[in-house]
Design an enzyme around this catalytic site. Structure first.
Site, PDB file in Angstrom:
ATOM      1  CE  LYS A  56     109.273  48.157  -5.654  1.00 56.60           C
ATOM      2  NZ  LYS A  56     110.231  47.062  -5.373  1.00 56.60           N
TER       3      LYS A  56
HETATM    4  C1  PLP Z   1     109.853  45.775  -5.557  1.00 57.44           C
HETATM    5  C2  PLP Z   1     110.945  44.804  -5.778  1.00 57.44           C
HETATM    6  C3  PLP Z   1     110.726  43.604  -6.466  1.00 57.44           C
HETATM    7  C4  PLP Z   1     109.361  43.210  -6.983  1.00 57.44           C
HETATM    8  O1  PLP Z   1     108.905  44.053  -8.010  1.00 57.44           O
HETATM    9  P1  PLP Z   1     107.335  44.077  -8.364  1.00 57.44           P
HETATM   10  O2  PLP Z   1     107.199  45.190  -9.326  1.00 57.44           O
HETATM   11  O3  PLP Z   1     106.632  44.347  -7.069  1.00 57.44           O
HETATM   12  O4  PLP Z   1     107.006  42.748  -8.921  1.00 57.44           O
HETATM   13  C5  PLP Z   1     111.799  42.777  -6.677  1.00 57.44           C
HETATM   14  N1  PLP Z   1     113.015  43.065  -6.196  1.00 57.44           N
HETATM   15  C6  PLP Z   1     113.263  44.198  -5.524  1.00 57.44           C
HETATM   16  C7  PLP Z   1     114.633  44.456  -5.011  1.00 57.44           C
HETATM   17  C8  PLP Z   1     112.247  45.111  -5.297  1.00 57.44           C
HETATM   18  O5  PLP Z   1     112.488  46.239  -4.618  1.00 57.44           O
END
Ligand code: PLP
Length: 469
Positions: free
Chosen positions: A113
């Site tokens: 993210k």
């Molecule tokens: C947020 C996250 C996900 C999922 O991603 P989405 O965009 O919500 O589908 C998967 N793995 C990790 C480590 C995350 O932080």
């Protein structure tokens, strides 16, 4: 480029406008009116670009109301080797002959993210300064969004952050990371409930238009289209690094929760990037796997959402999924609205008549992974390939192996590093994950958090009392 709502009920808006908003006024999500196309000639010209300059190219197709030089200045300020640990920014790491990881977790919070959020922090500051505005970010997190947002927005001018997280459901590391921030503009609210409850509070407050306007509420969760568009760039980057001829197909596997990451892959594919399959990997909370296998979408109540060892995917109502459904229904906002009305009434909807298109038209397939699969995968990859996977990426690798095809590179998005989830690593391989040196002291720092009931009015009152005017 203008942005419309998935529910068809609002006039088209510019990128900078949707940047500062959460849900659209009709309750839908913003999407570009048309999908920009990238030709194979353009793609070949992009091979020599740095990561920052590639992001600027991709974003300039979406943020057409911001001068390209300004976008480039913002991406060059964002994607530095200081913040992301190497010149590559997104390194590709070969696991074995069939699978390569796309390293998206080299940023400050060790999760993918950061890729979009670090950019969002900078573009927020840019647009707010231009317009002379302030904004209050209200978000919900199952762990990684919250820390990524807070590290991207700490100390930013004109921005307050109120981040709701489910009490007792994040890892020690995630808690330490978020709650140790002492910046005055950052507020952590730990709420009795699960992630979906937190998200419901965010939705309730954002749907109160008078409140939203008076306090200029904005969103940084994955419904923010600026995040989605910044994420599209790493699908292009990964393709450019994994291929050397024009038109060569690759497949991606994406550990998924809220459907934000894989939606960016879906858009990259619609833009013309040669993606064969988009493999959606879930954990035990497999509502999306069920949809792609049956055509029936049946979100679960929070009591039926399991707390798993890949906690950032513990989501049973995937916000971004509506954007994919909009494309599935041939961009018909009225149909999307009717479908979500049906969902509210009967608790599910049935698109099984469109099921053949999921893969043939959109490349989507899906699989899931359990706690035992996760531990096995972490252990096996560690022993055989000498690589330590985090639990979410392990879910991806487990499912990816079911869809590997001869001659098609399988790229698995590495969505976090193992240091964040050390309890599970310990369980899988009998030893702790190595912690990067700059984070060794994290657990000893003082923490700052408010614990609250899952109550819209209590949370509203806290915000009002704490908004710096
Ligand atoms: C947020 C996250 C996900 C999922 O991603 P989405 O965009 O919500 O589908 C998967 N793995 C990790 C480590 C995350 O932080």
């Amino acid at each position: 480029m203008k942005y419309i709502s998935t529910r068809g009920g609002v006039a088209a808006e510019a990128f900078s406008d949707i940047l500062l908003e959460g849900l659209m006024r009709d309750g839908g999500l913003a999407l570009p009116e048309t999908i920009p196309q990238v030709s194979s000639e353009t793609l070949e010209q992009w091979r020599s670009l740095s990561y920052a300059d590639l992001v600027a190219e991709v974003l300039s197709l979406f943020a057409t109301d911001i001068p390209k030089e300004d976008l480039q200045a913002l991406t060059r300020k964002t994607y530095t080797s200081d913040v992301f640990g190497s010149e590559a920014i997104v390194p590709l790491k070969k696991l074995d002959d069939s699978i390569t990881l796309v390293g998206l977790s080299e940023g400050p919070t060790l999760a993918f993210k950061d890729m979009a959020m670090q950019f969002l922090g900078n573009i927020f500051e840019y647009v707010l300064a231009k317009r002379g505005l302030r904004i209050n970010i209200l978000g919900a997190t199952s762990g990684d969004t919250g820390s990524a947002a807070e590290y991207a927005l700490r100390g930013k001018k004109g921005v307050n952050v109120f981040m709701l997280s489910p009490y007792g459901r994040m890892s020690d590391f995630q808690r330490a990371q978020m709650f140790s921030l002492q910046d005055k503009n950052i507020h952590n609210l730990s709420v009795h409930g699960v992630f979906d409850d937190c998200q419901d509070v965010v939705k309730a407050l954002s749907n109160d238009l008078a409140f939203k306007e008076k306090y200029r509420l904005g969103a940084v969760n994955s419904i923010n289209f600026a995040r989605i568009s910044a994420q599209i760039a790493y699908y292009f980057w990964a393709w450019l690094r994994a291929t050397n001829t024009s038109g060569q197909e690759v497949s991606f596997t994406v550990p998924s929760g809220n459907f934000g990451n894989i939606l960016s892959g879906h858009l990259a594919r619609l833009m013309g990037l040669p993606i064969r399959r988009l493999v959606l990997a879930t954990n035990e909370n497999n509502v999306l796997e069920e949809f792609f296998k049956t055509g029936i979408y049946r979100p679960r109540a929070s009591e039926q959402t399991y707390a798993t060892s890949s906690p950032s995917m513990d989501i049973s109502k995937a916000s971004n999924f509506e954007r994919f459904v909009y494309h599935l229904l041939d961009n018909d906002g009225a149909k999307v609205k009717a479908l979500w009305d049906t969902l509210a009434k009967q608790g599910y909807f049935d698109l099984s008549d469109l099921k053949p298109e999921f893969e043939s038209k959109f490349g989507f397939v899906a699989g899931s992974s359990s706690h035992a699969d996760r531990l096995d995968t972490i252990k096996q990859e560690y022993e055989q390939n000498h690589y330590l996977l985090d639990p979410h990426t392990a879910d991806g690798v487990k499912v990816a192996r079911e869809f590997v095809e001869e001659g098609i590179p399988m790229l698995v998005l590495e969505t976090a590093l193992p240091a964040k989830f050390t309890e599970t690593i310990q369980e899988a391989i009998g030893q702790a994950a190595p912690v990067p040196a700059h984070l060794a002291d994290l657990h000893n720092l003082p923490q700052r958090v408010e614990v609250m009931d899952c109550d819209v009015e209590q949370i509203r009152a806290y915000m009002v009392a704490n908004i710096e005017q």
